[in-house]
Design an enzyme around this catalytic site. Structure first.
Site, PDB file in Angstrom:
ATOM      1  N   ASN A   1     -24.084 -14.812  21.545  1.00 14.33           N
ATOM      2  CA  ASN A   1     -23.600 -15.890  20.685  1.00 14.33           C
ATOM      3  C   ASN A   1     -22.689 -15.263  19.613  1.00 14.33           C
ATOM      4  O   ASN A   1     -23.141 -14.433  18.818  1.00 14.33           O
ATOM      5  CB  ASN A   1     -24.802 -16.603  20.051  1.00 14.33           C
ATOM      6  CG  ASN A   1     -24.374 -17.713  19.126  1.00 14.33           C
ATOM      7  OD1 ASN A   1     -23.473 -17.548  18.318  1.00 14.33           O
ATOM      8  ND2 ASN A   1     -25.021 -18.861  19.216  1.00 14.33           N
TER       9      ASN A   1
ATOM     10  N   HIS B   1     -21.069 -15.982  14.601  1.00 13.38           N
ATOM     11  CA  HIS B   1     -20.942 -15.362  13.274  1.00 13.38           C
ATOM     12  C   HIS B   1     -19.717 -14.463  13.114  1.00 13.38           C
ATOM     13  O   HIS B   1     -19.413 -14.027  12.011  1.00 13.38           O
ATOM     14  CB  HIS B   1     -22.252 -14.690  12.884  1.00 13.38           C
ATOM     15  CG  HIS B   1     -23.352 -15.709  12.803  1.00 13.38           C
ATOM     16  ND1 HIS B   1     -23.250 -16.831  12.011  1.00 13.38           N
ATOM     17  CD2 HIS B   1     -24.526 -15.834  13.479  1.00 13.38           C
ATOM     18  CE1 HIS B   1     -24.322 -17.590  12.176  1.00 13.38           C
ATOM     19  NE2 HIS B   1     -25.104 -17.009  13.064  1.00 13.38           N
TER      20      HIS B   1
ATOM     21  N   HIS C   1     -21.656 -22.262  19.316  1.00 14.14           N
ATOM     22  CA  HIS C   1     -22.178 -23.557  18.862  1.00 14.14           C
ATOM     23  C   HIS C   1     -21.077 -24.258  18.072  1.00 14.14           C
ATOM     24  O   HIS C   1     -20.694 -23.794  17.005  1.00 14.14           O
ATOM     25  CB  HIS C   1     -23.411 -23.302  17.974  1.00 14.14           C
ATOM     26  CG  HIS C   1     -24.120 -24.537  17.536  1.00 14.14           C
ATOM     27  ND1 HIS C   1     -25.324 -24.495  16.865  1.00 14.14           N
ATOM     28  CD2 HIS C   1     -23.816 -25.859  17.659  1.00 14.14           C
ATOM     29  CE1 HIS C   1     -25.726 -25.736  16.600  1.00 14.14           C
ATOM     30  NE2 HIS C   1     -24.817 -26.571  17.061  1.00 14.14           N
TER      31      HIS C   1
ATOM     32  N   ARG D   1     -20.475 -26.789  15.771  1.00  8.58           N
ATOM     33  CA  ARG D   1     -21.253 -27.641  14.867  1.00  8.58           C
ATOM     34  C   ARG D   1     -20.426 -28.822  14.383  1.00  8.58           C
ATOM     35  O   ARG D   1     -19.202 -28.729  14.266  1.00  8.58           O
ATOM     36  CB  ARG D   1     -21.718 -26.820  13.648  1.00  8.58           C
ATOM     37  CG  ARG D   1     -22.928 -25.965  13.962  1.00  8.58           C
ATOM     38  CD  ARG D   1     -23.512 -25.380  12.683  1.00  8.58           C
ATOM     39  NE  ARG D   1     -24.838 -24.875  12.927  1.00  8.58           N
ATOM     40  CZ  ARG D   1     -25.958 -25.578  12.734  1.00  8.58           C
ATOM     41  NH1 ARG D   1     -25.912 -26.800  12.246  1.00  8.58           N
ATOM     42  NH2 ARG D   1     -27.125 -25.052  13.000  1.00  8.58           N
TER      43      ARG D   1
ATOM     44  N   ARG E   1     -18.601 -25.321  10.659  1.00  4.61           N
ATOM     45  CA  ARG E   1     -18.736 -24.241   9.660  1.00  4.61           C
ATOM     46  C   ARG E   1     -18.318 -22.878  10.210  1.00  4.61           C
ATOM     47  O   ARG E   1     -17.977 -21.995   9.467  1.00  4.61           O
ATOM     48  CB  ARG E   1     -20.149 -24.182   9.105  1.00  4.61           C
ATOM     49  CG  ARG E   1     -21.192 -23.767  10.115  1.00  4.61           C
ATOM     50  CD  ARG E   1     -22.535 -23.561   9.460  1.00  4.61           C
ATOM     51  NE  ARG E   1     -23.186 -24.823   9.155  1.00  4.61           N
ATOM     52  CZ  ARG E   1     -24.509 -24.937   9.022  1.00  4.61           C
ATOM     53  NH1 ARG E   1     -25.280 -23.875   9.138  1.00  4.61           N
ATOM     54  NH2 ARG E   1     -25.063 -26.088   8.762  1.00  4.61           N
TER      55      ARG E   1
ATOM     56  N   GLU F   1     -23.137 -24.674  22.893  1.00  2.00           N
ATOM     57  CA  GLU F   1     -24.274 -25.341  22.258  1.00  2.00           C
ATOM     58  C   GLU F   1     -23.722 -26.491  21.429  1.00  2.00           C
ATOM     59  O   GLU F   1     -22.743 -26.323  20.694  1.00  2.00           O
ATOM     60  CB  GLU F   1     -25.000 -24.382  21.312  1.00  2.00           C
ATOM     61  CG  GLU F   1     -25.634 -23.195  21.994  1.00  2.00           C
ATOM     62  CD  GLU F   1     -26.186 -22.176  21.004  1.00  2.00           C
ATOM     63  OE1 GLU F   1     -26.701 -21.156  21.464  1.00  2.00           O
ATOM     64  OE2 GLU F   1     -26.074 -22.403  19.779  1.00  2.00           O
TER      65      GLU F   1
ATOM     66  N   THR G   1     -30.236 -23.557  13.658  1.00  2.58           N
ATOM     67  CA  THR G   1     -30.992 -24.582  14.396  1.00  2.58           C
ATOM     68  C   THR G   1     -32.494 -24.364  14.190  1.00  2.58           C
ATOM     69  O   THR G   1     -33.037 -23.337  14.592  1.00  2.58           O
ATOM     70  CB  THR G   1     -30.640 -24.503  15.899  1.00  2.58           C
ATOM     71  OG1 THR G   1     -29.245 -24.318  16.023  1.00  2.58           O
ATOM     72  CG2 THR G   1     -31.061 -25.768  16.611  1.00  2.58           C
TER      73      THR G   1
ATOM     74  N   GLU H   1     -33.849 -24.117  27.408  1.00  3.37           N
ATOM     75  CA  GLU H   1     -33.847 -22.889  26.618  1.00  3.37           C
ATOM     76  C   GLU H   1     -35.006 -23.012  25.644  1.00  3.37           C
ATOM     77  O   GLU H   1     -35.053 -23.930  24.823  1.00  3.37           O
ATOM     78  CB  GLU H   1     -32.514 -22.714  25.870  1.00  3.37           C
ATOM     79  CG  GLU H   1     -32.511 -21.435  25.035  1.00  3.37           C
ATOM     80  CD  GLU H   1     -31.121 -21.069  24.529  1.00  3.37           C
ATOM     81  OE1 GLU H   1     -30.112 -21.407  25.183  1.00  3.37           O
ATOM     82  OE2 GLU H   1     -31.057 -20.435  23.462  1.00  3.37           O
TER      83      GLU H   1
ATOM     84  N   HIS I   1     -33.076 -17.639  20.098  1.00  2.00           N
ATOM     85  CA  HIS I   1     -33.155 -17.888  18.657  1.00  2.00           C
ATOM     86  C   HIS I   1     -34.021 -16.847  17.960  1.00  2.00           C
ATOM     87  O   HIS I   1     -35.203 -16.742  18.238  1.00  2.00           O
ATOM     88  CB  HIS I   1     -33.646 -19.283  18.288  1.00  2.00           C
ATOM     89  CG  HIS I   1     -33.090 -19.713  16.963  1.00  2.00           C
ATOM     90  ND1 HIS I   1     -33.596 -19.244  15.779  1.00  2.00           N
ATOM     91  CD2 HIS I   1     -32.030 -20.487  16.646  1.00  2.00           C
ATOM     92  CE1 HIS I   1     -32.884 -19.734  14.798  1.00  2.00           C
ATOM     93  NE2 HIS I   1     -31.913 -20.481  15.284  1.00  2.00           N
TER      94      HIS I   1
HETATM   95  N1  PXP Z   1     -29.878 -20.423  21.292  1.00  2.74           N
HETATM   96  C1  PXP Z   1     -29.624 -21.577  20.636  1.00  2.74           C
HETATM   97  C2  PXP Z   1     -29.816 -22.868  21.354  1.00  2.74           C
HETATM   98  C3  PXP Z   1     -29.147 -21.560  19.309  1.00  2.74           C
HETATM   99  O1  PXP Z   1     -28.899 -22.712  18.670  1.00  2.74           O
HETATM  100  C4  PXP Z   1     -28.906 -20.321  18.690  1.00  2.74           C
HETATM  101  C5  PXP Z   1     -28.317 -20.284  17.316  1.00  2.74           C
HETATM  102  O2  PXP Z   1     -27.050 -20.812  17.322  1.00  2.74           O
HETATM  103  C6  PXP Z   1     -29.173 -19.147  19.425  1.00  2.74           C
HETATM  104  C7  PXP Z   1     -29.685 -19.228  20.706  1.00  2.74           C
HETATM  105  C8  PXP Z   1     -28.937 -17.785  18.847  1.00  2.74           C
HETATM  106  O3  PXP Z   1     -29.807 -17.557  17.793  1.00  2.74           O
HETATM  107  P1  PXP Z   1     -29.661 -16.225  16.931  1.00  2.74           P
HETATM  108  O4  PXP Z   1     -28.327 -16.265  16.293  1.00  2.74           O
HETATM  109  O5  PXP Z   1     -30.794 -16.317  15.974  1.00  2.74           O
HETATM  110  O6  PXP Z   1     -29.793 -15.082  17.892  1.00  2.74           O
END
Ligand code: PXP
Length: 238
Positions: A7, A10, A43, A45, A49, A70, A101, A151, A192
């Site tokens: 992901n 960031h 994601h 959003r 953001r 996402e 999330t 997931e 997550h």
């Molecule tokens: N999976 C989902 C569905 C999420 O919403 C997120 C956060 O955007 C992640 C995985 C990744 O989470 P993390 O950034 O804490 O690894």
């Protein structure tokens, strides 16, 4: 072999701090791809953001590995997904005030809207996953709703100190629900809060398909570079 979805939200979080175009989400995605990760996850959003619409459009164009989007069931976002056609969509709950999330979907509350959204996405050939709490009831509802995958939200597990009783309990909960996911012939994903210390027991769960991991990898990348940060995670989960 367990797959890794990185992901890269960031990278965009950092870019949006200055809005001068860097660090580039596309450059990050290319590095992740070259290192051998299996999927890029972003994601989009509602408040935009971090990831922007154009990021998703461009990622879909340049990637050779699958793009997992996402998103919430907000109408405008769903219509965007139907147009861009990412390989996979993971439907997540979204609250504007949250930092990240916070929990799995409320499948009962949003049953009707989820059902029509899933149908629309699948009609366009998009693979659909639902982000759920590790609960049997939610797995059964996901199946009923016509999802291809779930997931499992590992947020609670990730907040436990590794090796503690609470950690073991959360792990057992995820393991038990994972069995039900497989019995229902759903693809099993998780994510997550997973990091370099807590990822292994989750990666070892029988039948685990993909782990989506963001924050810990991007944080580590600040010190060792994105290539090494992804390589280290790949080594742990494979
Ligand atoms: N999976 C989902 C569905 C999420 O919403 C997120 C956060 O955007 C992640 C995985 C990744 O989470 P993390 O950034 O804490 O690894």
């Amino acid at each position: 072999m367990v797959k890794l979805g990185v992901n890269i939200d960031h990278i965009a979080t950092l870019r949006q701090q200055r809005k001068v175009g860097y660090p580039s989400v596309l450059e990050a995605a290319k590095i992740v791809e070259e290192v051998g990760a299996d999927q890029i996850t972003v994601h989009l959003r509602e408040d935009r953001r971090h990831i922007q619409d154009e990021d998703v459009v461009q990622l879909k164009k340049i990637l050779t590995i699958p793009l997992n989007l996402e998103m919430s069931i907000n109408k405008e976002i769903v219509n965007f997904a139907l147009k861009v056609k990412p390989n996979e969509v993971c439907i997540v709950p979204e609250r504007r005030q949250e930092l990240t999330t916070e929990g799995g979907l409320d499948l009962k509350k949003h049953y009707k809207k989820l059902k029509t959204t899933i149908e629309k996405l699948k009609k366009e050939g998009i693979f659909v996953s639902l982000f759920i709490e590790p609960k049997k009831e939610d797995v059964l509802l996901s199946k009923e709703l016509g999802a291809d995958a779930v997931e499992i939200h590992t947020g609670k597990y990730s907040l436990c100190k590794v090796g503690t009783k609470k950690f073991q309990m959360e792990l057992e909960r995820i393991k038990n629900v994972s069995k039900i996911v497989l019995q229902q012939n759903l693809i099993l994903n998780a994510g997550h809060g997973l990091d370099y210390n807590n990822v292994k027991p989750i990666a070892e769960i029988e039948g685990m398909n993909t782990l989506n991991i963001g924050f810990s990898i991007i944080s580590r990348a600040v010190f060792v570079g994105l290539k090494q940060a992804v390589e280290e995670m790949l080594k742990l989960i494979r």
